[in-house]
Design a protein around this motif. Structure first.
Motif, PDB file in Angstrom:
ATOM      1  N   ARG A  47       0.840  -1.206   0.000  1.00 62.74           N
ATOM      2  CA  ARG A  47       0.000   0.000   0.000  1.00 62.74           C
ATOM      3  C   ARG A  47       0.873   1.253   0.000  1.00 62.74           C
ATOM      4  N   GLU A  48       0.591   2.175  -0.898  1.00 58.18           N
ATOM      5  CA  GLU A  48       1.258   3.478  -0.854  1.00 58.18           C
ATOM      6  C   GLU A  48       0.797   4.179   0.422  1.00 58.18           C
ATOM      7  N   ASN A  49       1.727   4.775   1.168  1.00 56.37           N
ATOM      8  CA  ASN A  49       1.449   5.085   2.566  1.00 56.37           C
ATOM      9  C   ASN A  49       1.507   6.559   2.945  1.00 56.37           C
ATOM     10  N   VAL A  50       1.877   7.452   2.019  1.00 51.54           N
ATOM     11  CA  VAL A  50       2.078   8.844   2.448  1.00 51.54           C
ATOM     12  C   VAL A  50       1.383   9.879   1.572  1.00 51.54           C
ATOM     13  N   ARG A  65       4.342 -12.528  -9.724  1.00 54.52           N
ATOM     14  CA  ARG A  65       3.020 -12.087 -10.176  1.00 54.52           C
ATOM     15  C   ARG A  65       2.623 -10.850  -9.400  1.00 54.52           C
ATOM     16  N   LEU A  66       2.109  -9.859 -10.112  1.00 57.15           N
ATOM     17  CA  LEU A  66       1.687  -8.615  -9.478  1.00 57.15           C
ATOM     18  C   LEU A  66       0.329  -8.195 -10.017  1.00 57.15           C
ATOM     19  N   THR A  67      -0.533  -7.736  -9.126  1.00 57.26           N
ATOM     20  CA  THR A  67      -1.830  -7.185  -9.492  1.00 57.26           C
ATOM     21  C   THR A  67      -1.903  -5.744  -9.007  1.00 57.26           C
ATOM     22  N   SER A  68      -2.293  -4.850  -9.888  1.00 54.71           N
ATOM     23  CA  SER A  68      -2.438  -3.435  -9.545  1.00 54.71           C
ATOM     24  C   SER A  68      -3.914  -3.101  -9.373  1.00 54.71           C
ATOM     25  N   ALA A  69      -4.244  -2.469  -8.255  1.00 55.37           N
ATOM     26  CA  ALA A  69      -5.616  -2.031  -8.004  1.00 55.37           C
ATOM     27  C   ALA A  69      -5.833  -0.653  -8.628  1.00 55.37           C
ATOM     28  N   THR A  70      -6.915  -0.509  -9.359  1.00 51.41           N
ATOM     29  CA  THR A  70      -7.206   0.758 -10.024  1.00 51.41           C
ATOM     30  C   THR A  70      -8.703   1.028 -10.003  1.00 51.41           C
ATOM     31  N   LYS A  71      -9.082   2.173 -10.503  1.00 51.12           N
ATOM     32  CA  LYS A  71     -10.486   2.508 -10.744  1.00 51.12           C
ATOM     33  C   LYS A  71     -10.543   3.586 -11.818  1.00 51.12           C
ATOM     34  N   SER A  72      -9.774   3.325 -12.878  1.00 51.13           N
ATOM     35  CA  SER A  72      -9.618   4.342 -13.920  1.00 51.13           C
ATOM     36  C   SER A  72     -10.851   4.498 -14.795  1.00 51.13           C
ATOM     37  N   PHE A  90      -7.164   2.459  -1.384  1.00 49.76           N
ATOM     38  CA  PHE A  90      -7.476   1.116  -1.864  1.00 49.76           C
ATOM     39  C   PHE A  90      -6.686   0.062  -1.095  1.00 49.76           C
ATOM     40  N   GLY A  91      -5.424   0.344  -0.827  1.00 47.09           N
ATOM     41  CA  GLY A  91      -4.607  -0.611  -0.079  1.00 47.09           C
ATOM     42  C   GLY A  91      -5.083  -0.784   1.344  1.00 47.09           C
ATOM     43  N   ASP A  92      -5.555   0.289   1.947  1.00 51.80           N
ATOM     44  CA  ASP A  92      -6.083   0.233   3.301  1.00 51.80           C
ATOM     45  C   ASP A  92      -7.286  -0.704   3.364  1.00 51.80           C
ATOM     46  N   ILE A  93      -8.219  -0.517   2.457  1.00 50.91           N
ATOM     47  CA  ILE A  93      -9.436  -1.331   2.448  1.00 50.91           C
ATOM     48  C   ILE A  93      -9.132  -2.778   2.083  1.00 50.91           C
ATOM     49  N   LEU A  94      -8.342  -2.970   1.039  1.00 50.58           N
ATOM     50  CA  LEU A  94      -8.053  -4.331   0.581  1.00 50.58           C
ATOM     51  C   LEU A  94      -7.324  -5.153   1.640  1.00 50.58           C
ATOM     52  N   SER A  95      -6.390  -4.539   2.340  1.00 45.96           N
ATOM     53  CA  SER A  95      -5.610  -5.308   3.308  1.00 45.96           C
ATOM     54  C   SER A  95      -6.460  -5.721   4.506  1.00 45.96           C
ATOM     55  N   ASP A  96      -7.403  -4.893   4.934  1.00 40.77           N
ATOM     56  CA  ASP A  96      -8.294  -5.295   6.017  1.00 40.77           C
ATOM     57  C   ASP A  96      -9.237  -6.404   5.556  1.00 40.77           C
ATOM     58  N   LEU A  97      -9.743  -6.286   4.335  1.00 36.89           N
ATOM     59  CA  LEU A  97     -10.576  -7.352   3.781  1.00 36.89           C
ATOM     60  C   LEU A  97      -9.789  -8.661   3.709  1.00 36.89           C
TER      61      LEU A  97
END
Length: 351
Positions: A130-133, A181-188, A242-249
């Protein structure tokens, strides 16, 4: 003998109960690996805010700067708004020390059943980066006409080329050391400026990591796939929100948010990094001695790895896995009756 100075911030609620457990495990493992820790505890918390009007002193970052790492318990308590506690302590540390990587490993352990039927031990083992700053948690904005019918609130998301590039490079490098393997979360398709910018930079950085297969998923579909098929993921990289929500899920998918760890990393090591369990201060059980210490203990293992002691870190995570797989000892959140201290005692017999 390698010596490390660790700043302890127990914080609020069960943070004051799980941090001593983490310290016991650290000290037990350290001696076998030629490591010595010295600790300094800081009473920065919501209680301090109530009495002194600030979560930490004005020179708090300067007080922490000379330590090798920071181990934090939990922050937040009833009566103090969450935005006050967060922006009064955690975010200043993360941003002041450029801890731009928030690393959250997700693993289904044998003995901790996932709420998902097909999420099996040994198959679900991935990391959310998660990008953090920056990102959606920017400070730019404000409110106008408070209390009036025309009241409005504006919050600006801030994505910089430097900020996005460095988190992507970290994630691609990590994927190259793991399952490639890498997955990028987006909402473009809905956020028309920042997310296309994010997508463009993902493609740009991917060209420099030919050994990693990557794809991108819209955040709504990605959340569904976390539930439907969590074993498909290796490294997931996402913006701050997005990283905040996904990691808790993902922690819930793994069976318990109570065991989930997190690292706030400054990869360049110009500043100390900070390690913390994800579970929060849990005021409903604080003071009862039943908190699950695994989130803090696993976070301490991540700290060991960051400090250059991967073998010692693996000893702790292996012991966690063995305890959960081979014994019935559980804290109440995992369906057992063990107190925090009893659970820690049992882990120390394994580690």
């Amino acid at each position: 003998m390698t010596h490390h100075r660790i700043a302890l911030i127990p914080g609020d609620g069960i943070g004051t109960e799980v941090l001593p457990a983490a310290r016991r495990v650290l000290d037990s493992v350290a001696g076998r690996h030629g490591i010595r820790f010295t600790y300094q505890s800081f009473d920065w918390s919501c209680e301090r805010y109530v009495h002194e009007g600030a979560m930490m002193p004005e020179d708090g970052l300067e007080q922490l700067r000379g330590y090798d790492a920071i181990l934090l318990g939990a922050v937040g308590y009833p009566g103090v708004p969450d935005h006050v506690s967060l922006w009064g302590l955690l975010i200043p540390i993360r941003r002041g020390f450029q801890q731009y990587v928030n690393l959250r490993p997700i693993r289904v352990f044998e003995g901790v059943p996932s709420p998902l039927r097909d999420a099996r031990p040994g198959e679900v083992d991935f990391v959310v980066v998660r990008e953090n700053v920056e990102g959606e948690y920017g400070e730019i904005g404000g409110r106008l006409a408070r209390g009036l019918p025309e009241e409005l609130a504006v919050q600006e998301a801030v994505f910089t080329r430097k900020g996005v590039t460095r988190i992507l490079d970290y994630a691609f490098d990590l994927a190259g050391r793991r399952g490639h393997r890498l997955t990028s979360a987006t909402k473009s398709n809905g956020i028309v400026h920042t997310m296309p910018f994010w997508d463009e930079l993902v493609a740009e950085r991917a060209a420099r990591h030919a050994d990693v297969t990557w794809n991108q998923e819209h955040i709504d579909a990605l959340a569904a796939k976390f539930v439907l098929d969590p074993a498909r993921f290796d490294v997931v990289v996402a913006s701050n929100l997005f990283g905040d929500i996904l990691s808790d899920l993902a922690a819930a998918v793994a069976g318990s948010i109570g065991i989930a760890p997190a690292a706030n990393l400054n990869p360049e090591r110009d500043f100390p990094s900070m390690f913390e369990p994800v579970h929060g201060s849990a005021p409903d059980i604080a003071g009862r001695g039943i908190a699950n210490p695994l989130g803090a203990i696993w976070s301490a293992a991540m700290m060991l790895d960051h400090l250059g002691h991967p073998e010692a870190a693996n000893e702790i995570t292996d012991a966690i896995a063995a305890l959960l797989a081979k014994t019935p000892v559980r804290t109440p959140d995992l369906g057992g009756t063990a107190m925090t201290e009893q659970f820690t005692d049992a882990l120390l017999e394994v580690v």
